[in-house]
Design a protein around this motif. Structure first.
Motif, PDB file in Angstrom:
ATOM      1  N   LYS A 186     -47.432  49.490 -10.319  1.00 56.65           N
ATOM      2  CA  LYS A 186     -46.167  49.436 -11.238  1.00 56.65           C
ATOM      3  C   LYS A 186     -45.000  49.248 -10.356  1.00 56.65           C
ATOM      4  O   LYS A 186     -44.577  49.948  -9.352  1.00 56.65           O
ATOM      5  CB  LYS A 186     -45.920  50.571 -12.233  1.00 56.65           C
ATOM      6  CG  LYS A 186     -47.261  50.495 -13.115  1.00 56.65           C
ATOM      7  CD  LYS A 186     -46.824  51.840 -14.142  1.00 56.65           C
ATOM      8  CE  LYS A 186     -48.032  51.957 -15.080  1.00 56.65           C
ATOM      9  NZ  LYS A 186     -47.523  53.106 -16.288  1.00 56.65           N
ATOM     10  N   LEU A 187     -44.035  48.179 -10.536  1.00 53.54           N
ATOM     11  CA  LEU A 187     -42.881  47.873  -9.885  1.00 53.54           C
ATOM     12  C   LEU A 187     -41.879  47.396 -10.665  1.00 53.54           C
ATOM     13  O   LEU A 187     -41.938  46.631 -11.553  1.00 53.54           O
ATOM     14  CB  LEU A 187     -43.142  46.809  -8.865  1.00 53.54           C
ATOM     15  CG  LEU A 187     -41.793  46.383  -8.124  1.00 53.54           C
ATOM     16  CD1 LEU A 187     -41.214  47.395  -7.302  1.00 53.54           C
ATOM     17  CD2 LEU A 187     -42.070  45.105  -7.192  1.00 53.54           C
ATOM     18  N   SER A 188     -40.859  48.155 -10.788  1.00 54.29           N
ATOM     19  CA  SER A 188     -39.619  47.872 -11.650  1.00 54.29           C
ATOM     20  C   SER A 188     -38.378  47.912 -10.960  1.00 54.29           C
ATOM     21  O   SER A 188     -38.015  48.950 -10.417  1.00 54.29           O
ATOM     22  CB  SER A 188     -39.534  48.923 -13.007  1.00 54.29           C
ATOM     23  OG  SER A 188     -38.447  48.667 -13.792  1.00 54.29           O
ATOM     24  N   LEU A 189     -37.461  46.839 -10.825  1.00 56.94           N
ATOM     25  CA  LEU A 189     -36.268  46.761 -10.386  1.00 56.94           C
ATOM     26  C   LEU A 189     -35.227  46.289 -11.361  1.00 56.94           C
ATOM     27  O   LEU A 189     -34.357  45.629 -11.309  1.00 56.94           O
ATOM     28  CB  LEU A 189     -36.446  45.704  -9.306  1.00 56.94           C
ATOM     29  CG  LEU A 189     -37.182  46.008  -8.046  1.00 56.94           C
ATOM     30  CD1 LEU A 189     -37.352  44.902  -7.086  1.00 56.94           C
ATOM     31  CD2 LEU A 189     -36.651  47.216  -7.485  1.00 56.94           C
ATOM     32  N   LEU A 208     -51.207  44.991  -8.559  1.00 56.70           N
ATOM     33  CA  LEU A 208     -50.034  45.019  -9.407  1.00 56.70           C
ATOM     34  C   LEU A 208     -50.456  44.622 -10.864  1.00 56.70           C
ATOM     35  O   LEU A 208     -51.387  43.751 -11.191  1.00 56.70           O
ATOM     36  CB  LEU A 208     -49.029  44.035  -8.858  1.00 56.70           C
ATOM     37  CG  LEU A 208     -47.551  44.052  -9.488  1.00 56.70           C
ATOM     38  CD1 LEU A 208     -47.181  45.694  -9.083  1.00 56.70           C
ATOM     39  CD2 LEU A 208     -46.875  43.025  -8.904  1.00 56.70           C
ATOM     40  N   GLU A 209     -49.998  45.710 -11.714  1.00 57.10           N
ATOM     41  CA  GLU A 209     -50.328  45.618 -13.089  1.00 57.10           C
ATOM     42  C   GLU A 209     -49.016  45.222 -14.034  1.00 57.10           C
ATOM     43  O   GLU A 209     -49.217  44.555 -15.023  1.00 57.10           O
ATOM     44  CB  GLU A 209     -50.936  46.916 -13.502  1.00 57.10           C
ATOM     45  CG  GLU A 209     -52.313  46.937 -13.093  1.00 57.10           C
ATOM     46  CD  GLU A 209     -52.873  48.455 -13.395  1.00 57.10           C
ATOM     47  OE1 GLU A 209     -52.349  49.133 -14.308  1.00 57.10           O
ATOM     48  OE2 GLU A 209     -53.960  48.857 -12.965  1.00 57.10           O
ATOM     49  N   GLU A 210     -47.912  45.815 -13.360  1.00 53.80           N
ATOM     50  CA  GLU A 210     -46.475  45.599 -14.189  1.00 53.80           C
ATOM     51  C   GLU A 210     -45.601  45.277 -13.224  1.00 53.80           C
ATOM     52  O   GLU A 210     -45.594  45.816 -12.206  1.00 53.80           O
ATOM     53  CB  GLU A 210     -46.236  46.893 -15.019  1.00 53.80           C
ATOM     54  CG  GLU A 210     -47.117  47.272 -15.906  1.00 53.80           C
ATOM     55  CD  GLU A 210     -46.512  48.479 -16.926  1.00 53.80           C
ATOM     56  OE1 GLU A 210     -45.540  49.102 -16.493  1.00 53.80           O
ATOM     57  OE2 GLU A 210     -47.294  49.084 -17.749  1.00 53.80           O
ATOM     58  N   ASN A 231     -54.601  41.346 -11.791  1.00 48.87           N
ATOM     59  CA  ASN A 231     -54.441  42.526 -12.471  1.00 48.87           C
ATOM     60  C   ASN A 231     -53.183  42.605 -13.146  1.00 48.87           C
ATOM     61  O   ASN A 231     -53.060  43.659 -13.919  1.00 48.87           O
ATOM     62  CB  ASN A 231     -54.547  43.741 -11.439  1.00 48.87           C
ATOM     63  CG  ASN A 231     -56.142  43.807 -11.070  1.00 48.87           C
ATOM     64  OD1 ASN A 231     -57.044  43.792 -11.905  1.00 48.87           O
ATOM     65  ND2 ASN A 231     -56.206  44.074  -9.640  1.00 48.87           N
ATOM     66  N   LEU A 232     -52.298  41.532 -13.038  1.00 52.30           N
ATOM     67  CA  LEU A 232     -51.012  41.633 -13.750  1.00 52.30           C
ATOM     68  C   LEU A 232     -51.268  41.351 -15.125  1.00 52.30           C
ATOM     69  O   LEU A 232     -51.694  40.487 -15.638  1.00 52.30           O
ATOM     70  CB  LEU A 232     -50.182  40.609 -12.983  1.00 52.30           C
ATOM     71  CG  LEU A 232     -48.785  40.443 -13.328  1.00 52.30           C
ATOM     72  CD1 LEU A 232     -48.228  41.855 -12.923  1.00 52.30           C
ATOM     73  CD2 LEU A 232     -47.938  39.486 -12.786  1.00 52.30           C
ATOM     74  N   ASN A 233     -50.592  42.193 -16.018  1.00 52.31           N
ATOM     75  CA  ASN A 233     -50.757  42.052 -17.530  1.00 52.31           C
ATOM     76  C   ASN A 233     -49.358  42.472 -18.129  1.00 52.31           C
ATOM     77  O   ASN A 233     -49.182  41.960 -19.240  1.00 52.31           O
ATOM     78  CB  ASN A 233     -51.790  43.134 -17.947  1.00 52.31           C
ATOM     79  CG  ASN A 233     -51.412  44.516 -17.677  1.00 52.31           C
ATOM     80  OD1 ASN A 233     -50.278  45.042 -17.789  1.00 52.31           O
ATOM     81  ND2 ASN A 233     -52.234  45.221 -17.168  1.00 52.31           N
ATOM     82  N   THR A 234     -48.523  42.606 -17.250  1.00 49.34           N
ATOM     83  CA  THR A 234     -47.142  42.785 -17.991  1.00 49.34           C
ATOM     84  C   THR A 234     -46.142  42.222 -16.912  1.00 49.34           C
ATOM     85  O   THR A 234     -46.008  42.620 -15.683  1.00 49.34           O
ATOM     86  CB  THR A 234     -46.712  44.013 -18.235  1.00 49.34           C
ATOM     87  OG1 THR A 234     -47.408  44.527 -19.200  1.00 49.34           O
ATOM     88  CG2 THR A 234     -45.315  44.099 -18.857  1.00 49.34           C
ATOM     89  N   ILE A 235     -45.364  41.196 -17.194  1.00 50.06           N
ATOM     90  CA  ILE A 235     -44.080  40.808 -16.338  1.00 50.06           C
ATOM     91  C   ILE A 235     -42.985  40.257 -17.147  1.00 50.06           C
ATOM     92  O   ILE A 235     -43.056  39.668 -18.149  1.00 50.06           O
ATOM     93  CB  ILE A 235     -44.817  39.413 -15.617  1.00 50.06           C
ATOM     94  CG1 ILE A 235     -43.520  39.133 -14.830  1.00 50.06           C
ATOM     95  CG2 ILE A 235     -45.042  38.358 -16.525  1.00 50.06           C
ATOM     96  CD1 ILE A 235     -43.893  37.996 -13.580  1.00 50.06           C
ATOM     97  N   MET A 236     -41.900  40.734 -16.697  1.00 49.57           N
ATOM     98  CA  MET A 236     -40.605  40.784 -17.316  1.00 49.57           C
ATOM     99  C   MET A 236     -39.560  40.168 -16.355  1.00 49.57           C
ATOM    100  O   MET A 236     -38.963  40.845 -15.310  1.00 49.57           O
ATOM    101  CB  MET A 236     -40.030  41.871 -18.037  1.00 49.57           C
ATOM    102  CG  MET A 236     -40.880  42.446 -19.159  1.00 49.57           C
ATOM    103  SD  MET A 236     -40.560  43.870 -19.762  1.00 49.57           S
ATOM    104  CE  MET A 236     -38.794  43.798 -20.295  1.00 49.57           C
ATOM    105  N   VAL A 237     -38.967  38.850 -16.441  1.00 52.05           N
ATOM    106  CA  VAL A 237     -38.145  38.443 -15.573  1.00 52.05           C
ATOM    107  C   VAL A 237     -36.875  37.584 -16.367  1.00 52.05           C
ATOM    108  O   VAL A 237     -35.904  36.887 -15.743  1.00 52.05           O
ATOM    109  CB  VAL A 237     -38.788  37.061 -14.689  1.00 52.05           C
ATOM    110  CG1 VAL A 237     -39.943  38.125 -13.664  1.00 52.05           C
ATOM    111  CG2 VAL A 237     -39.459  36.084 -15.727  1.00 52.05           C
TER     112      VAL A 237
END
Length: 275
Positions: A186-189, A208-210, A231-237
């Motif tokens: 999980k990575l959130s910036l 990475l999943e999020e 494995n990425l299932n959530t991405i917000m840009v």
């Protein structure tokens, strides 16, 4: 006579043999209590009681290994003395009113696996000394007033699985060295003031999943290499200055990522609680 000698011996060694923690650790806990308005905590400590009975303190083998004071009305500055709790494995001080800077003495907490300081009022940059915490797996410092660029030392924490830095005032670019965090899930910036292009090195984070990068000032396009993030299932840009608008995705295959363009549409997504 022998019985008297044994009795006297027990009298002198008992305070040490059954001591819960070292004086240095107890002094550090007391310093935290005093510096964060302990008398007004939701669950305060009885200073006349032993530390093992203090709320939120976990002791194993006469060592303080965990402090969990989430939602406990801590207010003030986290003192430098916290660095004397060298056996800590977990700190959770989320949802409080802690302010000023994160103490640089955290570099002494080399056994730390989880550092959670989210939803406070910390200011200033992330201390570069955080690079000493090589065993750290979770770093949650979202929703503070932290600022400055992300220190490259942060990218030396190769055991990180969660790096949640959203809702602060961070600036600068995402360091290309982030590609070293290969265990990251999980990575959130999101919701910062970060700029530049989204680095292709993020595609090296195959666990990475999020990935939450919305509400910054990133430019360019999403790297095509992101299709390798199986494995990425959530991405917000959204909310950046990217060359095209991408719909936020959750629960979909990353192969569809490059084809998702939107002018005025919003995709439904699963709730994301951490930032």
């Amino acid at each position: 006579m022998n019985s008297l000698k044994l009795l006297l011996l027990c009298f002198f060694i008992t305070p040490y043999a059954f001591s819960q923690i070292t004086p240095e650790e107890k002094e550090a806990l007391v310093a935290i209590y005093q510096a964060t308005n302990g008398d007004n905590w939701n669950a305060s400590w009885n200073m006349n009681d032993t530390a093992k009975n203090w709320y939120g303190v976990k002791i194993e083998d006469n060592k303080v290994v965990e402090i969990n004071l989430e939602f406990n009305n801590l207010k003030g500055r986290l003192p430098d003395d916290i660095g004397n709790l060298i056996h800590l494995k977990k700190i959770n001080l989320g949802f409080n009113k802690l302010s000023e800077s994160i103490p640089t003495t955290i570099e002494k907490l080399t056994e730390l696996k989880s550092l959670e300081l989210f939803m406070n009022e910390f200011e200033g940059p992330i201390p570069t000394q955080i690079g000493a915490l090589k065993q750290l797996e979770t770093l949650k410092i979202y929703s503070n007033n932290l600022s400055g660029e992300l220190p490259v030392e942060l990218m030396e924490l190769t055991n990180l699985k969660e790096l949640l830095l959203g809702s602060n005032n961070f600036s600068g670019t995402i360091p290309v060295e982030i590609g070293a965090l290969t265990k990251l899930k999980k990575l959130s910036l999101m919701n910062n003031q970060m700029v530049g292009e989204i680095p292709v090195e993020l595609a090296q984070l195959t666990a990475l999943e999020e990935l939450l990068l919305s509400s910054n000032q990133f430019t360019g396009n999403l790297p095509l290499e992101f299709i390798n993030l199986k494995n990425l299932n959530t991405i917000m840009v959204s909310g950046n200055k990217l060359s095209q608008e991408y719909i936020s995705i959750s629960g979909k295959k990353p192969e569809a990522l490059m084809d998702l363009q939107s002018q005025n549409s919003t995709a439904s997504m699963n709730p994301v609680n951490d930032q």
